[in-house]
Design a protein around this motif. Structure first.
Motif, PDB file in Angstrom:
ATOM      1  N   THR A 155      46.388 -20.861  31.936  1.00  0.00           N
ATOM      2  CA  THR A 155      46.215 -19.547  32.527  1.00  0.00           C
ATOM      3  C   THR A 155      44.740 -19.351  32.844  1.00  0.00           C
ATOM      4  O   THR A 155      43.869 -19.623  32.014  1.00  0.00           O
ATOM      5  CB  THR A 155      46.681 -18.438  31.562  1.00  0.00           C
ATOM      6  OG1 THR A 155      48.083 -18.606  31.322  1.00  0.00           O
ATOM      7  CG2 THR A 155      46.449 -17.060  32.167  1.00  0.00           C
ATOM      8  N   ASP A 202      60.724  -8.693  44.053  1.00  0.00           N
ATOM      9  CA  ASP A 202      59.777  -9.708  44.503  1.00  0.00           C
ATOM     10  C   ASP A 202      60.437 -10.829  45.290  1.00  0.00           C
ATOM     11  O   ASP A 202      59.821 -11.851  45.565  1.00  0.00           O
ATOM     12  CB  ASP A 202      59.013 -10.297  43.309  1.00  0.00           C
ATOM     13  CG  ASP A 202      59.929 -11.028  42.333  1.00  0.00           C
ATOM     14  OD1 ASP A 202      61.150 -10.813  42.399  1.00  0.00           O
ATOM     15  OD2 ASP A 202      59.409 -11.817  41.519  1.00  0.00           O
ATOM     16  N   ASP A 227      52.202 -19.627  48.791  1.00  0.00           N
ATOM     17  CA  ASP A 227      51.845 -20.004  47.430  1.00  0.00           C
ATOM     18  C   ASP A 227      51.339 -21.441  47.420  1.00  0.00           C
ATOM     19  O   ASP A 227      51.855 -22.291  48.168  1.00  0.00           O
ATOM     20  CB  ASP A 227      53.059 -19.912  46.498  1.00  0.00           C
ATOM     21  CG  ASP A 227      53.538 -18.491  46.284  1.00  0.00           C
ATOM     22  OD1 ASP A 227      52.702 -17.563  46.339  1.00  0.00           O
ATOM     23  OD2 ASP A 227      54.751 -18.306  46.067  1.00  0.00           O
ATOM     24  N   ARG A 249      56.023 -16.471  51.303  1.00  0.00           N
ATOM     25  CA  ARG A 249      56.133 -15.029  51.068  1.00  0.00           C
ATOM     26  C   ARG A 249      56.122 -14.293  52.399  1.00  0.00           C
ATOM     27  O   ARG A 249      55.244 -14.540  53.238  1.00  0.00           O
ATOM     28  CB  ARG A 249      54.992 -14.536  50.175  1.00  0.00           C
ATOM     29  CG  ARG A 249      55.095 -15.074  48.753  1.00  0.00           C
ATOM     30  CD  ARG A 249      53.955 -14.617  47.876  1.00  0.00           C
ATOM     31  NE  ARG A 249      54.139 -15.141  46.536  1.00  0.00           N
ATOM     32  CZ  ARG A 249      54.739 -14.483  45.538  1.00  0.00           C
ATOM     33  NH1 ARG A 249      55.203 -13.255  45.758  1.00  0.00           N
ATOM     34  NH2 ARG A 249      54.865 -15.040  44.344  1.00  0.00           N
ATOM     35  N   GLU A 305      43.053 -14.206  41.729  1.00  0.00           N
ATOM     36  CA  GLU A 305      43.830 -13.526  40.701  1.00  0.00           C
ATOM     37  C   GLU A 305      44.123 -14.469  39.532  1.00  0.00           C
ATOM     38  O   GLU A 305      43.984 -15.683  39.637  1.00  0.00           O
ATOM     39  CB  GLU A 305      45.142 -13.012  41.289  1.00  0.00           C
ATOM     40  CG  GLU A 305      44.960 -12.021  42.419  1.00  0.00           C
ATOM     41  CD  GLU A 305      46.273 -11.587  43.037  1.00  0.00           C
ATOM     42  OE1 GLU A 305      47.341 -12.011  42.527  1.00  0.00           O
ATOM     43  OE2 GLU A 305      46.244 -10.845  44.030  1.00  0.00           O
ATOM     44  N   GLU A 306      44.564 -13.895  38.427  1.00  0.00           N
ATOM     45  CA  GLU A 306      44.951 -14.703  37.268  1.00  0.00           C
ATOM     46  C   GLU A 306      46.356 -15.248  37.460  1.00  0.00           C
ATOM     47  O   GLU A 306      47.270 -14.508  37.815  1.00  0.00           O
ATOM     48  CB  GLU A 306      44.895 -13.867  35.985  1.00  0.00           C
ATOM     49  CG  GLU A 306      45.173 -14.680  34.726  1.00  0.00           C
ATOM     50  CD  GLU A 306      44.976 -13.886  33.453  1.00  0.00           C
ATOM     51  OE1 GLU A 306      43.838 -13.862  32.943  1.00  0.00           O
ATOM     52  OE2 GLU A 306      45.966 -13.285  32.991  1.00  0.00           O
ATOM     53  N   ILE A 307      46.504 -16.531  37.240  1.00  0.00           N
ATOM     54  CA  ILE A 307      47.794 -17.183  37.376  1.00  0.00           C
ATOM     55  C   ILE A 307      48.009 -18.111  36.190  1.00  0.00           C
ATOM     56  O   ILE A 307      47.071 -18.430  35.458  1.00  0.00           O
ATOM     57  CB  ILE A 307      47.908 -17.995  38.687  1.00  0.00           C
ATOM     58  CG1 ILE A 307      46.877 -19.138  38.697  1.00  0.00           C
ATOM     59  CG2 ILE A 307      47.741 -17.102  39.911  1.00  0.00           C
ATOM     60  CD1 ILE A 307      47.062 -20.108  39.844  1.00  0.00           C
ATOM     61  N   HIS A 345      48.248 -16.943  48.834  1.00  0.00           N
ATOM     62  CA  HIS A 345      48.645 -15.832  47.966  1.00  0.00           C
ATOM     63  C   HIS A 345      48.051 -16.024  46.571  1.00  0.00           C
ATOM     64  O   HIS A 345      48.137 -17.112  46.005  1.00  0.00           O
ATOM     65  CB  HIS A 345      50.170 -15.760  47.862  1.00  0.00           C
ATOM     66  CG  HIS A 345      50.652 -14.729  46.885  1.00  0.00           C
ATOM     67  ND1 HIS A 345      50.669 -13.397  47.174  1.00  0.00           N
ATOM     68  CD2 HIS A 345      51.116 -14.854  45.617  1.00  0.00           C
ATOM     69  CE1 HIS A 345      51.128 -12.725  46.124  1.00  0.00           C
ATOM     70  NE2 HIS A 345      51.404 -13.582  45.166  1.00  0.00           N
ATOM     71  N   GLY A 346      47.447 -14.979  46.038  1.00  0.00           N
ATOM     72  CA  GLY A 346      46.990 -15.008  44.658  1.00  0.00           C
ATOM     73  C   GLY A 346      45.596 -15.537  44.430  1.00  0.00           C
ATOM     74  O   GLY A 346      45.153 -15.605  43.276  1.00  0.00           O
ATOM     75  N   SER A 355      58.829 -13.138  47.801  1.00  0.00           N
ATOM     76  CA  SER A 355      59.238 -14.533  47.907  1.00  0.00           C
ATOM     77  C   SER A 355      60.402 -14.672  48.888  1.00  0.00           C
ATOM     78  O   SER A 355      61.391 -13.950  48.806  1.00  0.00           O
ATOM     79  CB  SER A 355      59.650 -15.050  46.532  1.00  0.00           C
ATOM     80  OG  SER A 355      60.102 -16.385  46.612  1.00  0.00           O
ATOM     81  N   THR A 369      41.856 -18.032  36.405  1.00  0.00           N
ATOM     82  CA  THR A 369      41.649 -17.450  37.726  1.00  0.00           C
ATOM     83  C   THR A 369      41.785 -18.518  38.807  1.00  0.00           C
ATOM     84  O   THR A 369      41.178 -19.586  38.710  1.00  0.00           O
ATOM     85  CB  THR A 369      40.259 -16.794  37.819  1.00  0.00           C
ATOM     86  OG1 THR A 369      40.145 -15.792  36.806  1.00  0.00           O
ATOM     87  CG2 THR A 369      40.066 -16.138  39.182  1.00  0.00           C
ATOM     88  N   PHE A 370      42.583 -18.235  39.812  1.00  0.00           N
ATOM     89  CA  PHE A 370      42.757 -19.121  40.962  1.00  0.00           C
ATOM     90  C   PHE A 370      41.523 -18.974  41.844  1.00  0.00           C
ATOM     91  O   PHE A 370      41.405 -18.036  42.625  1.00  0.00           O
ATOM     92  CB  PHE A 370      44.041 -18.724  41.695  1.00  0.00           C
ATOM     93  CG  PHE A 370      44.341 -19.486  42.956  1.00  0.00           C
ATOM     94  CD1 PHE A 370      43.664 -20.639  43.309  1.00  0.00           C
ATOM     95  CD2 PHE A 370      45.344 -19.037  43.809  1.00  0.00           C
ATOM     96  CE1 PHE A 370      43.954 -21.333  44.477  1.00  0.00           C
ATOM     97  CE2 PHE A 370      45.653 -19.709  44.976  1.00  0.00           C
ATOM     98  CZ  PHE A 370      44.955 -20.850  45.319  1.00  0.00           C
TER      99      PHE A 370
END
Length: 236
Positions: free
Chosen positions: A203, A142, A91, A97, A195-197, A191-192, A102, A205-206
């Motif tokens: 908030t 998770d 992360d 992860r 994606e939306e974070i 990770h991610g 996690s 997109t990464f």
């Protein structure tokens, strides 16, 4: 198992076993003037941790690359010891992860929070759960622990030693080649990404990272840069 034995590190490093939290011990050692290259570690039955004290010669904004560097070093270390099917991702905020869940975290602290100042010291490290607490029947889906992910044969002390060696090698490479190789390796473990974070109240997109590993977050209005130095305030 390595519990009870003294760990071995490269000549430019020294090891110190901690009775409590190794990161807190490293903070105390750094504040009182220890030499760079000190690795403080603790091997407990249910978790391990290690912290490396560094003396940066660059500004904090650049030296914060040691956080993703510590993560890449951890992935390489565990990858050399665990079965090949065990996957490690990172992360941006420091979480580790294992097989998607996690499993511990990376930590960072510095003597100065000014991105433009050269800190007297900077500490990076990790902590990792090995076993489920005896009173728990299981963790949430998770979250996981290392020994539940096909890594029961990984020796914790060897993992700390191997992490330190990989960190040293990556530091030398970062100093000689710049951030590009580290940037490339970290992106492959992120990770991610894409994606939306939600981070720092935003908030979006990464999108990726900039040359200093700052996070690029795209929302409906603009692309925002969140520097790695913002993570210093997260240390507890």
């Amino acid at each position: 198992m390595s519990e009870g034995r003294e760990l071995t590190f490269p000549p430019s490093m020294t090891g110190e076993a901690a009775g409590g939290d190794p990161f807190d011990t490293a903070l105390m050692r750094a504040a009182t003037g220890c030499d760079a290259g000190l690795v403080v570690y603790r091997l407990a039955a249910d978790r391990i941790g290690a912290a490396l004290v560094l003396a940066p010669e660059v500004t904090l904004g650049d030296a914060m690359a040691m956080l993703p560097l510590a993560g890449v070093a951890f992935q390489h270390a565990l990858g050399s010891l665990a079965p090949p099917e065990v996957a490690v991702h990172l992360d941006w905020t420091g979480g580790i992860r294992v097989n998607g869940a996690s499993c511990g975290r990376l930590r960072v602290a510095a003597s100065d929070a000014d991105p433009g100042a050269v800190p007297d010291w900077l500490i990076v490290g990790f902590e990792l759960p090995l076993l489920l607490p005896s009173e728990d029947g299981g963790l949430t889906p998770d979250q996981t622990v290392l020994f539940a992910e096909g890594c029961a044969d990984v020796d914790p002390g060897t993992l700390v030693e191997t992490w330190a060696r990989h960190a040293l090698n990556w530091i030398a490479r970062w100093e000689s080649e710049g951030p590009a190789p580290l940037h490339s390796d970290w992106r492959g473990l992120a990770h991610g990404m894409g994606e939306e974070i939600t981070l720092r109240g935003r908030t979006g997109t990464f999108l990726g990272i900039d040359e200093r590993f700052g996070l690029l977050l795209r929302d409906a209005e603009a692309t925002h840069l969140i520097p790695l130095t913002t993570l210093l305030g997260d240390e507890t």
